[in-house]
Design a protein around this motif. Structure first.
Motif, PDB file in Angstrom:
ATOM      1  N   ARG A 107       0.837  -1.211   0.000  1.00  0.00           N
ATOM      2  CA  ARG A 107       0.000   0.000   0.000  1.00  0.00           C
ATOM      3  C   ARG A 107       0.862   1.246   0.000  1.00  0.00           C
ATOM      4  O   ARG A 107       0.544   2.231  -0.667  1.00  0.00           O
ATOM      5  N   ARG A 108       1.957   1.215   0.714  1.00  0.00           N
ATOM      6  CA  ARG A 108       2.877   2.360   0.713  1.00  0.00           C
ATOM      7  C   ARG A 108       3.559   2.490  -0.641  1.00  0.00           C
ATOM      8  O   ARG A 108       3.739   3.590  -1.158  1.00  0.00           O
ATOM      9  N   LEU A 109       3.953   1.387  -1.203  1.00  0.00           N
ATOM     10  CA  LEU A 109       4.675   1.416  -2.468  1.00  0.00           C
ATOM     11  C   LEU A 109       3.789   1.856  -3.638  1.00  0.00           C
ATOM     12  O   LEU A 109       4.290   2.344  -4.650  1.00  0.00           O
ATOM     13  N   LYS A 110       2.499   1.689  -3.499  1.00  0.00           N
ATOM     14  CA  LYS A 110       1.597   2.182  -4.535  1.00  0.00           C
ATOM     15  C   LYS A 110       1.579   3.709  -4.564  1.00  0.00           C
ATOM     16  O   LYS A 110       1.371   4.325  -5.613  1.00  0.00           O
ATOM     17  N   VAL A 111       1.796   4.312  -3.396  1.00  0.00           N
ATOM     18  CA  VAL A 111       1.853   5.771  -3.309  1.00  0.00           C
ATOM     19  C   VAL A 111       3.222   6.271  -3.742  1.00  0.00           C
ATOM     20  O   VAL A 111       3.344   7.274  -4.438  1.00  0.00           O
ATOM     21  N   ASP A 112       4.277   5.561  -3.328  1.00  0.00           N
ATOM     22  CA  ASP A 112       5.649   5.943  -3.663  1.00  0.00           C
ATOM     23  C   ASP A 112       6.463   4.663  -3.853  1.00  0.00           C
ATOM     24  O   ASP A 112       6.767   3.970  -2.891  1.00  0.00           O
ATOM     25  N   LYS A 113       6.812   4.361  -5.093  1.00  0.00           N
ATOM     26  CA  LYS A 113       7.491   3.098  -5.389  1.00  0.00           C
ATOM     27  C   LYS A 113       8.876   3.009  -4.767  1.00  0.00           C
ATOM     28  O   LYS A 113       9.457   1.926  -4.674  1.00  0.00           O
ATOM     29  N   ASN A 114       9.418   4.149  -4.318  1.00  0.00           N
ATOM     30  CA  ASN A 114      10.744   4.156  -3.696  1.00  0.00           C
ATOM     31  C   ASN A 114      10.689   4.352  -2.180  1.00  0.00           C
ATOM     32  O   ASN A 114      11.713   4.627  -1.556  1.00  0.00           O
ATOM     33  N   ASP A 115       9.512   4.235  -1.615  1.00  0.00           N
ATOM     34  CA  ASP A 115       9.359   4.415  -0.181  1.00  0.00           C
ATOM     35  C   ASP A 115      10.206   3.388   0.572  1.00  0.00           C
ATOM     36  O   ASP A 115      10.023   2.173   0.426  1.00  0.00           O
ATOM     37  N   LEU A 116      11.134   3.874   1.391  1.00  0.00           N
ATOM     38  CA  LEU A 116      12.047   2.971   2.088  1.00  0.00           C
ATOM     39  C   LEU A 116      11.320   2.050   3.053  1.00  0.00           C
ATOM     40  O   LEU A 116      11.681   0.874   3.203  1.00  0.00           O
ATOM     41  N   ASP A 117      10.294   2.600   3.706  1.00  0.00           N
ATOM     42  CA  ASP A 117       9.532   1.762   4.634  1.00  0.00           C
ATOM     43  C   ASP A 117       8.878   0.594   3.899  1.00  0.00           C
ATOM     44  O   ASP A 117       8.924  -0.550   4.352  1.00  0.00           O
ATOM     45  N   GLY A 118       8.272   0.919   2.773  1.00  0.00           N
ATOM     46  CA  GLY A 118       7.607  -0.131   2.001  1.00  0.00           C
ATOM     47  C   GLY A 118       8.588  -1.163   1.485  1.00  0.00           C
ATOM     48  O   GLY A 118       8.361  -2.375   1.588  1.00  0.00           O
ATOM     49  N   LEU A 119       9.707  -0.694   0.929  1.00  0.00           N
ATOM     50  CA  LEU A 119      10.717  -1.608   0.400  1.00  0.00           C
ATOM     51  C   LEU A 119      11.295  -2.485   1.510  1.00  0.00           C
ATOM     52  O   LEU A 119      11.457  -3.699   1.363  1.00  0.00           O
ATOM     53  N   PHE A 120      11.600  -1.834   2.615  1.00  0.00           N
ATOM     54  CA  PHE A 120      12.268  -2.536   3.707  1.00  0.00           C
ATOM     55  C   PHE A 120      11.390  -3.627   4.301  1.00  0.00           C
ATOM     56  O   PHE A 120      11.788  -4.782   4.452  1.00  0.00           O
ATOM     57  N   PHE A 121      10.155  -3.262   4.634  1.00  0.00           N
ATOM     58  CA  PHE A 121       9.295  -4.241   5.285  1.00  0.00           C
ATOM     59  C   PHE A 121       8.783  -5.300   4.327  1.00  0.00           C
ATOM     60  O   PHE A 121       8.548  -6.440   4.726  1.00  0.00           O
ATOM     61  N   LYS A 122       8.606  -4.931   3.082  1.00  0.00           N
ATOM     62  CA  LYS A 122       8.202  -5.970   2.132  1.00  0.00           C
ATOM     63  C   LYS A 122       9.327  -6.997   1.982  1.00  0.00           C
ATOM     64  O   LYS A 122       9.069  -8.214   1.942  1.00  0.00           O
ATOM     65  N   SER A 123      10.570  -6.524   1.916  1.00  0.00           N
ATOM     66  CA  SER A 123      11.694  -7.460   1.813  1.00  0.00           C
ATOM     67  C   SER A 123      11.766  -8.347   3.047  1.00  0.00           C
ATOM     68  O   SER A 123      12.045  -9.547   2.960  1.00  0.00           O
ATOM     69  N   MET A 124      11.461  -7.789   4.218  1.00  0.00           N
ATOM     70  CA  MET A 124      11.512  -8.583   5.440  1.00  0.00           C
ATOM     71  C   MET A 124      10.382  -9.609   5.488  1.00  0.00           C
ATOM     72  O   MET A 124      10.575 -10.754   5.883  1.00  0.00           O
ATOM     73  N   GLY A 125       9.176  -9.172   5.098  1.00  0.00           N
ATOM     74  CA  GLY A 125       8.059 -10.111   5.088  1.00  0.00           C
ATOM     75  C   GLY A 125       8.312 -11.274   4.148  1.00  0.00           C
ATOM     76  O   GLY A 125       8.068 -12.440   4.477  1.00  0.00           O
ATOM     77  N   LEU A 126       8.824 -10.965   2.945  1.00  0.00           N
ATOM     78  CA  LEU A 126       9.134 -12.014   1.978  1.00  0.00           C
ATOM     79  C   LEU A 126      10.258 -12.909   2.477  1.00  0.00           C
ATOM     80  O   LEU A 126      10.230 -14.133   2.305  1.00  0.00           O
ATOM     81  N   SER A 127      11.253 -12.301   3.103  1.00  0.00           N
ATOM     82  CA  SER A 127      12.406 -13.064   3.575  1.00  0.00           C
ATOM     83  C   SER A 127      12.026 -14.049   4.668  1.00  0.00           C
ATOM     84  O   SER A 127      12.417 -15.214   4.642  1.00  0.00           O
ATOM     85  N   PHE A 128      11.252 -13.576   5.635  1.00  0.00           N
ATOM     86  CA  PHE A 128      10.852 -14.477   6.709  1.00  0.00           C
ATOM     87  C   PHE A 128       9.896 -15.549   6.213  1.00  0.00           C
ATOM     88  O   PHE A 128       9.939 -16.694   6.661  1.00  0.00           O
ATOM     89  N   ARG A 129       9.023 -15.188   5.297  1.00  0.00           N
ATOM     90  CA  ARG A 129       8.125 -16.193   4.740  1.00  0.00           C
ATOM     91  C   ARG A 129       8.930 -17.248   3.988  1.00  0.00           C
ATOM     92  O   ARG A 129       8.660 -18.454   4.078  1.00  0.00           O
ATOM     93  N   SER A 130       9.956 -16.790   3.271  1.00  0.00           N
ATOM     94  CA  SER A 130      10.836 -17.712   2.569  1.00  0.00           C
ATOM     95  C   SER A 130      11.572 -18.609   3.548  1.00  0.00           C
ATOM     96  O   SER A 130      11.729 -19.814   3.322  1.00  0.00           O
ATOM     97  N   ARG A 131      11.973 -18.040   4.659  1.00  0.00           N
ATOM     98  CA  ARG A 131      12.726 -18.794   5.661  1.00  0.00           C
ATOM     99  C   ARG A 131      11.896 -19.938   6.224  1.00  0.00           C
ATOM    100  O   ARG A 131      12.379 -21.068   6.344  1.00  0.00           O
ATOM    101  N   LEU A 132      10.642 -19.652   6.576  1.00  0.00           N
ATOM    102  CA  LEU A 132       9.799 -20.725   7.107  1.00  0.00           C
ATOM    103  C   LEU A 132       9.522 -21.775   6.040  1.00  0.00           C
ATOM    104  O   LEU A 132       9.577 -22.980   6.298  1.00  0.00           O
ATOM    105  N   ARG A 133       9.228 -21.335   4.817  1.00  0.00           N
ATOM    106  CA  ARG A 133       8.933 -22.282   3.750  1.00  0.00           C
ATOM    107  C   ARG A 133      10.140 -23.159   3.451  1.00  0.00           C
ATOM    108  O   ARG A 133       9.997 -24.340   3.121  1.00  0.00           O
ATOM    109  N   SER A 134      11.330 -22.606   3.562  1.00  0.00           N
ATOM    110  CA  SER A 134      12.532 -23.405   3.374  1.00  0.00           C
ATOM    111  C   SER A 134      12.637 -24.473   4.451  1.00  0.00           C
ATOM    112  O   SER A 134      12.932 -25.639   4.173  1.00  0.00           O
ATOM    113  N   ASN A 135      12.358 -24.096   5.692  1.00  0.00           N
ATOM    114  CA  ASN A 135      12.388 -25.070   6.786  1.00  0.00           C
ATOM    115  C   ASN A 135      11.311 -26.132   6.647  1.00  0.00           C
ATOM    116  O   ASN A 135      11.421 -27.212   7.219  1.00  0.00           O
TER     117      ASN A 135
END
Length: 393
Positions: free
Chosen positions: A115-143
């Protein structure tokens, strides 16, 4: 035995970019307002994360709730709640009862970041937390052996990490994600031939550079110090087999977060791996005492580990009969967990070994056959077959 993250997807690196510490450095619900620039909020998040690492869950939750109130609809809320659940997963990786809630919270983190990235595609908050959400989801799926889904999440997270690094190359915390990626991308392609099929989709890794980046994050990062130390420990413990470095990082983690049950058990397993049995017994006896006192984090999974290593400790010093009570308690604990956990299987193998040493061959053979009917962990089937052919001595 190696019960740890499965860094087999080149994504292992990203996985922990989302380390609990990162959450502290994030923004607010509207793209115009960033948590990164709000020093009091960052300090609040940092305090909550420190409490979380020390398994002071109530104190951590209180701070996270404050942040959610200050930054409603911001991805920091579900992400930090997800970290609380993640540590429940970490205490007993074989237990899947927390998976659904954890994935739901990571999905919500990604949704809010989008939702943040739709307003600003370079929003650091959006980029940062989306990367974290994807990373942790990837981590559990890997396990959970969901390699393809984990790889997809990992690749998406990596793309975001690259964009973050391009926007703020001076942030020491950003080097954590790159460091984990660099190391595990190199190791994974080197050790897991199946990953060559997808390695074209990822940049090349570099082990030495990865370690240097992680050390930079550990020494200078504000929010990722603990996560960097944790990964450096795993690297030196599982892959580099460097005893001195392993002790350096696990000692820092244990001294900084003495209430963290995962770090406590890892310390004992590390000493066992490197043959320092003079320390193993004391460490796991303390783990068991904390379990019996119902200390937070010291659940049945860690009790299982304690019984197993205490039994091995007795056997290591030649007292096979002294191992029997621990192996029986291990069986009782494993029965309550209702799964062929690694320690249940290896404990059954040890029962056979003890019976062989005591001259009860028929009983030993029965145990080895039971092992072969269970899930194979850490070469248990191979050893059981060998002892069926030739008694353990």
């Amino acid at each position: 035995m190696r019960i740890h993250l499965r860094p087999i997807l080149l994504v292992g690196a990203l996985l922990l970019l989302a380390g609990p510490a990162l959450a502290a450095a994030q923004p607010r619900s509207l793209p115009a307002q960033s948590l990164l620039t709000d020093e009091p909020a960052m300090q609040l998040a940092e305090a909550g994360i420190d409490a979380l690492y020390n398994m002071e869950f109530d104190a951590a939750q209180a701070r996270f709730d404050q942040l959610e109130g200050l930054y409603p609809d911001h991805p920091v809320g579900p992400f930090l709640d997800g970290l609380m659940t993640w540590w429940e997963v970490m205490v007993d990786l074989q237990n899947r009862q927390h998976d659904k809630r954890f994935l739901k919270l990571m999905d919500e983190t990604i949704r809010r970041a989008d939702r943040r990235l739709k307003v600003d595609k370079n929003d650091l908050d959006g980029l940062f937390f989306k990367s974290m959400g994807l990373s942790f989801r990837s981590r559990l799926r890997s396990n959970r052996s969901q390699e393809l889904r984990a790889a997809r999440d990992g690749k998406r997270a990596l793309d975001l990490i690259i964009r973050l690094a391009e926007q703020d190359a001076q942030n020491d915390d950003f080097y954590f994600g790159w460091g984990v990626y660099d190391y595990y991308a190199d190791v994974a392609e080197e050790r897991y031939s199946a990953l060559k099929l997808i390695s074209w989709a990822f940049p090349n890794g570099d082990k030495e550079r990865g370690i240097a980046q992680l050390e930079r994050s550990f020494k200078n990062g504000r929010f990722l110090k603990a996560e960097a130390a944790y990964f450096l420990f795993q690297i030196y413990y599982f892959y580099e087999k460097n005893f001195a470095k392993s002790i350096e990082y696990i000692t820092w983690l244990r001294m900084t977060y003495p209430g963290n049950a995962v770090f406590h058990a890892l310390e004992g397993r590390m000493y066992a791996r490197f043959g320092r049995w003079d320390r193993v017994g004391d460490i796991f006896a303390e783990v068991l005492r904390r379990h019996e006192a119902a200390q937070t984090g010291y659940g049945l999974g860690l009790a299982e580990q304690a019984f197993y290593y205490l039994a091995r400790n007795e056997m290591r010093y030649g007292d096979v009969e002294g191992a029997i009570p621990y192996l029986r308690k291990l069986d009782d604990t494993a029965a309550r967990l209702k799964a062929d956990t690694p320690y249940k299987v290896l404990g059954r193998l040890r029962q056979g070994m003890v019976l062989d040493r005591m001259g009860h061959r028929d009983g030993a053979v029965m145990r080895y056959k039971e092992v072969l009917s269970m899930k194979d962990w850490s070469g248990a089937h191979r050893r059981a077959k060998a002892y069926l052919k030739k008694p353990y001595r």
